[in-house]
Design a protein around this motif. Structure first.
Motif, mmCIF file in Angstrom:
data_model
loop_
_atom_site.group_PDB
_atom_site.id
_atom_site.type_symbol
_atom_site.label_atom_id
_atom_site.label_comp_id
_atom_site.label_asym_id
_atom_site.label_seq_id
_atom_site.Cartn_x
_atom_site.Cartn_y
_atom_site.Cartn_z
ATOM 1 N N GLY A 55 0.942 6.679 6.934
ATOM 2 C CA GLY A 55 1.598 7.758 6.213
ATOM 3 C C GLY A 55 0.630 8.854 5.887
ATOM 4 O O GLY A 55 -0.554 8.808 6.200
ATOM 5 N N ALA A 56 1.174 9.846 5.234
ATOM 6 C CA ALA A 56 0.411 11.058 5.001
ATOM 7 C C ALA A 56 -0.492 10.931 3.792
ATOM 8 O O ALA A 56 -1.606 11.436 3.790
ATOM 9 C CB ALA A 56 1.377 12.213 4.795
ATOM 10 N N GLY A 57 -0.026 10.209 2.782
ATOM 11 C CA GLY A 57 -0.740 10.199 1.509
ATOM 12 C C GLY A 57 -2.023 9.408 1.587
ATOM 13 O O GLY A 57 -2.473 9.027 2.660
ATOM 14 N N LEU A 103 19.905 7.913 -1.629
ATOM 15 C CA LEU A 103 19.153 9.160 -1.750
ATOM 16 C C LEU A 103 18.571 9.505 -0.384
ATOM 17 O O LEU A 103 18.260 10.654 -0.098
ATOM 18 C CB LEU A 103 18.038 9.029 -2.784
ATOM 19 N N GLU A 104 18.381 8.496 0.446
ATOM 20 C CA GLU A 104 18.059 8.689 1.865
ATOM 21 C C GLU A 104 19.132 7.985 2.673
ATOM 22 O O GLU A 104 19.601 6.913 2.280
ATOM 23 C CB GLU A 104 16.702 8.067 2.236
ATOM 24 N N GLU A 105 19.482 8.580 3.798
ATOM 25 C CA GLU A 105 20.453 7.946 4.661
ATOM 26 C C GLU A 105 19.721 7.044 5.644
ATOM 27 O O GLU A 105 18.859 7.517 6.391
ATOM 28 C CB GLU A 105 21.226 9.032 5.424
ATOM 29 N N PRO A 139 0.806 -1.213 0.000
ATOM 30 C CA PRO A 139 0.000 0.000 0.000
ATOM 31 C C PRO A 139 0.842 1.266 0.000
ATOM 32 O O PRO A 139 2.006 1.258 0.389
ATOM 33 C CB PRO A 139 -0.826 -0.091 1.290
ATOM 34 N N SER A 140 0.218 2.330 -0.448
ATOM 35 C CA SER A 140 0.838 3.644 -0.408
ATOM 36 C C SER A 140 1.260 3.962 1.023
ATOM 37 O O SER A 140 0.508 3.726 1.963
ATOM 38 C CB SER A 140 -0.189 4.653 -0.918
ATOM 39 N N GLY A 141 2.470 4.465 1.181
ATOM 40 C CA GLY A 141 2.953 4.829 2.509
ATOM 41 C C GLY A 141 3.622 3.695 3.258
ATOM 42 O O GLY A 141 4.072 3.871 4.390
ATOM 43 N N SER A 142 3.731 2.514 2.623
ATOM 44 C CA SER A 142 4.304 1.383 3.357
ATOM 45 C C SER A 142 5.831 1.415 3.392
ATOM 46 O O SER A 142 6.448 0.600 4.065
ATOM 47 C CB SER A 142 3.809 0.055 2.759
ATOM 48 N N GLY A 143 6.447 2.342 2.634
ATOM 49 C CA GLY A 143 7.900 2.494 2.713
ATOM 50 C C GLY A 143 8.663 1.983 1.505
ATOM 51 O O GLY A 143 9.888 1.907 1.522
ATOM 52 N N LYS A 144 7.946 1.684 0.410
ATOM 53 C CA LYS A 144 8.599 1.118 -0.776
ATOM 54 C C LYS A 144 9.627 2.083 -1.375
ATOM 55 O O LYS A 144 10.756 1.705 -1.664
ATOM 56 C CB LYS A 144 7.540 0.750 -1.839
#
Ligand SMILES: Nc1ncnc2c1ncn2[C@@H]1O[C@H](COP(=O)(O)OP(=O)(O)O)[C@@H](O)[C@H]1O
Ligand SMILES: [Mg+2]
Length: 277
Positions: free
Chosen positions: A258-260, A54-56, A39-44
């Motif tokens: 998550g926010a979305g 791109l993220e630490e 799902p959206s916001g699951s961290g994919k």
């Protein structure tokens, strides 16, 4: 299984007090294609972005081709050279021609000369079937063509691994196939690929493994036909039932993570906030 090309060990990532990745362990063998769904916001996206820094990451380790990406002394440019990334929104330079888009990173990052970078650009444009667009500007191309240019741009850097973050979700439905065809060609050629996608036909036919994420953890993984037709977990079943038959979606009282927004909607769903095309 041949040697792991990507190794993710107990990976955690938080944004403020939002603990987004909660201990991800995943190995991807050389030449393996892994589709990540959830799902959206699951961290994919966060997971993919942690793989190429791109993220630490907050904690845990990531190895690509035996090199530890999360080593504090790592040469980030060297890491990114090994990892190609393709985004939902193509991210082409609008002021550069297609060839310019392909040569600039080769010249800047790999220090290739003008002639060599142009030759390699032409080679990869041919692979994605866009030789005749070499001098066009991105705005003159369809979304499907732009995404194929973005893939060619990544390939021109000679990556060992390709990461795709919902590469077809911003496309009109009739343009999805041409992008998936290029991805299928790469898979057939033995590219190691990690693909966030909800194109389940692609996942079933091309992926070696499907990983279902929810709430920042891997809930289950397995052969595509196993995960898709006989999921072991209720959360996976629930997600897939809405994905495969959006009309069956119920109004859910629970808050999405998550926010979305959440999950797939009946139309081909650009993420909330994207302009309609
Ligand atoms: N740069 C960021 N800053 C703050 N929060 C973020 C950032 N990126 C992602 N998040 C949050 O992390 C969570 C997971 O997001 P994301 O990895 O994009 O999920 P997915 O790709 O599965 O939809 C969401 O709650 C999102 O709001
Ligand atoms: Mg995402």
């Amino acid at each position: 299984m041949s040697r792991p090309e990507v190794r993710i060990k107990d990976l955690h990532k938080s944004f403020g007090d939002n603990h987004v990745l909660r201990g991800i362990d995943l190995e991807i063998a050389q030449g393996e294609v892994v589709c990540v769904i959830g799902p959206s916001g699951s961290g994919k996206s966060t997971l993919l972005r942690c793989v190429n820094l791109l993220e630490e990451p907050g904690a845990g380790k990531v190895f690509v081709g035996g090199c530890e990406v999360t080593d504090p002394d790592v040469d980030i440019d060297a890491v990114r050279r090994r990892i190609g990334m393709v985004f939902q929104q193509f991210n082409l330079f609008p002021h550069l021609s297609v060839t310019g888009n392909l040569t600039l990173p080769q010249r800047r990052v790999l220090r290739r000369g003008k002639a060599e970078s142009a030759r390699i650009a032409a080679e990869h444009l041919a692979r994605v079937g866009l030789s005749e667009k070499a001098d066009a500007f991105p705005a003159a191309l369809s979304g499907g063509q732009q995404q194929r240019v973005a893939i060619a741009r990544a390939l021109a850097m000679g990556p060992e691994v390709m990461l795709f973050d919902e590469p077809t979700s911003a496309l009109d439905p009739e343009l999805v196939g041409e992008v998936l065809a290029v991805m299928r060609m790469l898979a057939d050629e033995g590219m190691t690929m990690m693909v966030v996608t909800h194109e389940m036909t692609f996942a079933r036919e091309v992926a070696d493994r499907v990983v279902f994420m929810d709430g920042g953890v891997i809930v289950e993984e397995g052969r595509p036909e196993q995960v898709v037709t006989a999921p072991r977990h209720e959360r996976t079943r629930h997600f897939l039932s809405r994905l495969l038959d959006p009309a069956m979606a119920e109004v859910e009282p629970e808050r999405p993570q998550g926010a979305g927004g959440d999950g797939p909607s009946p139309k081909r769903p650009p993420d909330p906030g994207l302009p309609d095309r």
